[in-house]
Design a protein around this motif. Sequence first.
Motif, PDB file in Angstrom:
ATOM      1  N   ASN A  36       0.854  -1.202   0.000  1.00 39.60           N
ATOM      2  CA  ASN A  36       0.000   0.000   0.000  1.00 39.60           C
ATOM      3  C   ASN A  36       0.881   1.239   0.000  1.00 39.60           C
ATOM      4  O   ASN A  36       2.047   1.161   0.360  1.00 39.60           O
ATOM      5  N   PRO A  37       0.292   2.404  -0.367  1.00 39.65           N
ATOM      6  CA  PRO A  37       1.098   3.628  -0.415  1.00 39.65           C
ATOM      7  C   PRO A  37       1.586   4.075   0.953  1.00 39.65           C
ATOM      8  O   PRO A  37       1.044   3.679   1.990  1.00 39.65           O
ATOM      9  N   SER A  38       2.585   4.938   0.947  1.00 36.59           N
ATOM     10  CA  SER A  38       3.139   5.471   2.190  1.00 36.59           C
ATOM     11  C   SER A  38       4.015   6.665   1.881  1.00 36.59           C
ATOM     12  O   SER A  38       4.666   6.705   0.843  1.00 36.59           O
ATOM     13  N   LEU A  39       4.053   7.619   2.779  1.00 35.58           N
ATOM     14  CA  LEU A  39       5.076   8.665   2.742  1.00 35.58           C
ATOM     15  C   LEU A  39       5.989   8.506   3.959  1.00 35.58           C
ATOM     16  O   LEU A  39       7.172   8.211   3.858  1.00 35.58           O
ATOM     17  N   ARG A  40       5.417   8.645   5.180  1.00 38.31           N
ATOM     18  CA  ARG A  40       6.211   8.633   6.400  1.00 38.31           C
ATOM     19  C   ARG A  40       6.881   7.284   6.654  1.00 38.31           C
ATOM     20  O   ARG A  40       8.070   7.218   7.002  1.00 38.31           O
ATOM     21  N   THR A  41       6.121   6.200   6.508  1.00 43.06           N
ATOM     22  CA  THR A  41       6.671   4.891   6.841  1.00 43.06           C
ATOM     23  C   THR A  41       7.837   4.558   5.921  1.00 43.06           C
ATOM     24  O   THR A  41       8.907   4.129   6.377  1.00 43.06           O
ATOM     25  N   ARG A  42       7.650   4.795   4.641  1.00 41.19           N
ATOM     26  CA  ARG A  42       8.710   4.476   3.688  1.00 41.19           C
ATOM     27  C   ARG A  42       9.943   5.358   3.919  1.00 41.19           C
ATOM     28  O   ARG A  42      11.067   4.872   3.995  1.00 41.19           O
ATOM     29  N   LEU A  72       6.683  -5.297   6.558  1.00 43.27           N
ATOM     30  CA  LEU A  72       5.557  -5.400   5.620  1.00 43.27           C
ATOM     31  C   LEU A  72       4.460  -4.398   5.964  1.00 43.27           C
ATOM     32  O   LEU A  72       4.077  -4.262   7.131  1.00 43.27           O
ATOM     33  N   ARG A  73       3.956  -3.707   4.939  1.00 43.21           N
ATOM     34  CA  ARG A  73       2.709  -2.944   5.058  1.00 43.21           C
ATOM     35  C   ARG A  73       1.658  -3.653   4.224  1.00 43.21           C
ATOM     36  O   ARG A  73       1.824  -3.834   3.009  1.00 43.21           O
ATOM     37  N   ALA A  74       0.577  -4.076   4.871  1.00 42.30           N
ATOM     38  CA  ALA A  74      -0.496  -4.804   4.174  1.00 42.30           C
ATOM     39  C   ALA A  74      -1.825  -4.414   4.813  1.00 42.30           C
ATOM     40  O   ALA A  74      -2.245  -4.991   5.819  1.00 42.30           O
ATOM     41  N   MET A 134       4.529  -2.790   9.439  1.00 42.20           N
ATOM     42  CA  MET A 134       4.518  -1.374   9.028  1.00 42.20           C
ATOM     43  C   MET A 134       3.089  -0.885   8.788  1.00 42.20           C
ATOM     44  O   MET A 134       2.884   0.100   8.113  1.00 42.20           O
ATOM     45  N   GLU A 135       2.123  -1.569   9.306  1.00 38.52           N
ATOM     46  CA  GLU A 135       0.682  -1.286   9.358  1.00 38.52           C
ATOM     47  C   GLU A 135      -0.117  -2.343   8.636  1.00 38.52           C
ATOM     48  O   GLU A 135      -0.019  -2.543   7.436  1.00 38.52           O
ATOM     49  N   THR A 136      -0.946  -2.992   9.465  1.00 35.14           N
ATOM     50  CA  THR A 136      -1.933  -3.949   8.961  1.00 35.14           C
ATOM     51  C   THR A 136      -3.281  -3.535   9.578  1.00 35.14           C
ATOM     52  O   THR A 136      -3.841  -2.530   9.154  1.00 35.14           O
ATOM     53  N   VAL A 194      -3.169  -3.124  12.850  1.00 33.33           N
ATOM     54  CA  VAL A 194      -2.545  -2.305  13.894  1.00 33.33           C
ATOM     55  C   VAL A 194      -1.342  -1.609  13.265  1.00 33.33           C
ATOM     56  O   VAL A 194      -0.886  -1.990  12.179  1.00 33.33           O
ATOM     57  N   HIS A 195      -0.829  -0.614  13.971  1.00 33.25           N
ATOM     58  CA  HIS A 195       0.310   0.159  13.456  1.00 33.25           C
ATOM     59  C   HIS A 195       1.286   0.367  14.627  1.00 33.25           C
ATOM     60  O   HIS A 195       1.390   1.476  15.162  1.00 33.25           O
ATOM     61  N   PRO A 196       1.996  -0.705  15.023  1.00 31.67           N
ATOM     62  CA  PRO A 196       2.806  -0.618  16.239  1.00 31.67           C
ATOM     63  C   PRO A 196       3.957   0.388  16.168  1.00 31.67           C
ATOM     64  O   PRO A 196       4.357   0.930  17.205  1.00 31.67           O
ATOM     65  N   CYS A 197       4.490   0.647  14.973  1.00 33.80           N
ATOM     66  CA  CYS A 197       5.550   1.669  14.860  1.00 33.80           C
ATOM     67  C   CYS A 197       4.979   3.047  15.185  1.00 33.80           C
ATOM     68  O   CYS A 197       5.633   3.865  15.845  1.00 33.80           O
ATOM     69  N   GLN A 198       3.741   3.299  14.735  1.00 32.81           N
ATOM     70  CA  GLN A 198       3.081   4.566  15.066  1.00 32.81           C
ATOM     71  C   GLN A 198       2.842   4.661  16.567  1.00 32.81           C
ATOM     72  O   GLN A 198       2.942   5.740  17.163  1.00 32.81           O
ATOM     73  N   GLU A 199       2.534   3.512  17.181  1.00 29.58           N
ATOM     74  CA  GLU A 199       2.324   3.511  18.636  1.00 29.58           C
ATOM     75  C   GLU A 199       3.562   3.993  19.379  1.00 29.58           C
ATOM     76  O   GLU A 199       3.476   4.790  20.315  1.00 29.58           O
ATOM     77  N   HIS A 212      -1.855  13.707  15.452  1.00 28.29           N
ATOM     78  CA  HIS A 212      -2.482  12.841  14.445  1.00 28.29           C
ATOM     79  C   HIS A 212      -1.334  12.121  13.757  1.00 28.29           C
ATOM     80  O   HIS A 212      -0.242  12.666  13.595  1.00 28.29           O
ATOM     81  N   CYS A 213      -1.598  10.888  13.303  1.00 26.64           N
ATOM     82  CA  CYS A 213      -0.519  10.102  12.693  1.00 26.64           C
ATOM     83  C   CYS A 213      -0.089  10.640  11.335  1.00 26.64           C
ATOM     84  O   CYS A 213       1.018  10.360  10.879  1.00 26.64           O
ATOM     85  N   LEU A 214      -0.973  11.415  10.679  1.00 24.74           N
ATOM     86  CA  LEU A 214      -0.774  11.902   9.306  1.00 24.74           C
ATOM     87  C   LEU A 214      -0.762  10.705   8.348  1.00 24.74           C
ATOM     88  O   LEU A 214      -0.304   9.646   8.733  1.00 24.74           O
ATOM     89  N   PRO A 215      -1.258  10.844   7.118  1.00 28.23           N
ATOM     90  CA  PRO A 215      -1.711  12.080   6.495  1.00 28.23           C
ATOM     91  C   PRO A 215      -3.045  12.566   7.060  1.00 28.23           C
ATOM     92  O   PRO A 215      -3.840  11.771   7.546  1.00 28.23           O
ATOM     93  N   LEU A 216      -3.253  13.895   6.966  1.00 25.78           N
ATOM     94  CA  LEU A 216      -4.476  14.498   7.490  1.00 25.78           C
ATOM     95  C   LEU A 216      -5.031  15.502   6.489  1.00 25.78           C
ATOM     96  O   LEU A 216      -4.276  16.320   5.950  1.00 25.78           O
ATOM     97  N   ASN A 243       9.442  11.317  15.274  1.00 27.06           N
ATOM     98  CA  ASN A 243       9.742  10.214  16.193  1.00 27.06           C
ATOM     99  C   ASN A 243       9.605   8.841  15.542  1.00 27.06           C
ATOM    100  O   ASN A 243      10.179   7.861  16.034  1.00 27.06           O
ATOM    101  N   ARG A 244       8.854   8.749  14.450  1.00 29.33           N
ATOM    102  CA  ARG A 244       8.823   7.480  13.705  1.00 29.33           C
ATOM    103  C   ARG A 244      10.251   7.028  13.389  1.00 29.33           C
ATOM    104  O   ARG A 244      10.605   5.856  13.529  1.00 29.33           O
ATOM    105  N   LEU A 245      11.068   7.980  12.936  1.00 29.83           N
ATOM    106  CA  LEU A 245      12.459   7.662  12.575  1.00 29.83           C
ATOM    107  C   LEU A 245      13.227   7.109  13.784  1.00 29.83           C
ATOM    108  O   LEU A 245      13.859   6.051  13.696  1.00 29.83           O
TER     109      LEU A 245
HETATM  110  N1   CP Z   1       1.473   7.582   9.548  1.00 32.33           N
HETATM  111  C1   CP Z   1       1.834   6.830   8.480  1.00 32.33           C
HETATM  112  O1   CP Z   1       2.015   5.623   8.568  1.00 32.33           O
HETATM  113  O2   CP Z   1       2.030   7.557   7.346  1.00 32.33           O
HETATM  114  P1   CP Z   1       2.203   6.909   5.891  1.00 32.33           P
HETATM  115  O3   CP Z   1       0.916   6.217   5.554  1.00 32.33           O
HETATM  116  O4   CP Z   1       2.496   8.081   4.981  1.00 32.33           O
HETATM  117  O5   CP Z   1       3.342   5.934   5.938  1.00 32.33           O
END
Ligand code: CP
Length: 335
Positions: free
Chosen positions: A45-51, A109-111, A141-143, A145-150, A289-293, A317-319
């Motif tokens: 799936n798409p991503s900006l922050r996670t990738r 994995l993001r799925a 990397m998000e299914t 749940v999103h434990p990295c965001q946590e 907020h986790c963003l995107p918003l 802080n994700r980094l």
């Molecule tokens: N918060 C978050 O996971 O952003 P992305 O979907 O852009 O990776």
Amino acid sequence: MRHFLTTVDWSRDELQAMLDRAASFRDQPAGQPLAGCSVALLFLNPSLRTRASFEVGVFELGAHAVILEPGKGAWGIEFEPGVVMDGDAEEHIAEVAGVLSRYCDAIALRAFPLFKDWSEDRKDRVIKSLAQHASVPVINMETIVHPCQELALMRTIQDHIGRPDGKKFVLTWTWHPRPLNTAVANSALLIASKFGMDITLLVPDNAYLLDEQFMDAGFEQAEASGGSLEVTTDIEAAYSGAEFIYAKSWGALPYYGKPEQEAKLREPFRHFIVDEKKMALTDNARFSHCLPLRRNIKATDGVMDADYCVALDEAENRLHVQKAMMVELIGKGER
Ligand code: CP
């Protein structure tokens, strides 16, 4: 070997050790504790922050990121066991996990769920099948749940309001033009309850309650940590006295896979937007907020541009938290 699939599998002390290491990585260069390692990052799936944060983080640890988009730049993957593979997927997760385990020191994995049948998606089988077949640590990397965001959220809470125990944390649903994944809401509930916060879950209708596995975990973890969890539809009561406001939109699970019906339920609730008037009810709360918003849909420009908005800190802080988590999984801090 341990995976990072959900924070439910990790104790508060273990997670706090990652948060502490993340703060030290932020304050001073980490060195290159994972020099010579490689990490596969699989995005369905798409991503900006996670990738971006994983790619930069892996680089800063001295390791190499292999970024793959199955079905796009890489072969499509079949995740179901025992199927006759006469569809679009060219290879099975058994081989994908086995091959990447030979090349890499971890696989992320993001799925996202498929938004058809929640009784299936709630089992989180895709990432579990990767973990079953991999012989290296697997990172979610998000299914659902999103434990990295946590981790990023809890790092940000501790940075801004200190020890979380007993602090009023409001998780508010917000309107959005389409039903979104419940993952971040599930995760906010998990991490705030694990760390002893007094949680108020603000929803417009009971149809927006989270899946019982997460509601139950929230209640159980809150009890164990000395925190609390209550649910309300009363906006004013929820915001009053809050010390941290966390916003997210998500779809109503009883209407999962039926977006037209869900849209009718959702339509009257645009006023759940986070605005300056609501923030004024709080006890000088931070907002995130986790963003995107979508601005002026989930939160107003005034909220997003206010000093109390810490969404960019959470994104940064994700980094740091992911670097700390990868060192824990791959390096045990000893490389
Ligand atoms: N918060 C978050 O996971 O952003 P992305 O979907 O852009 O990776």
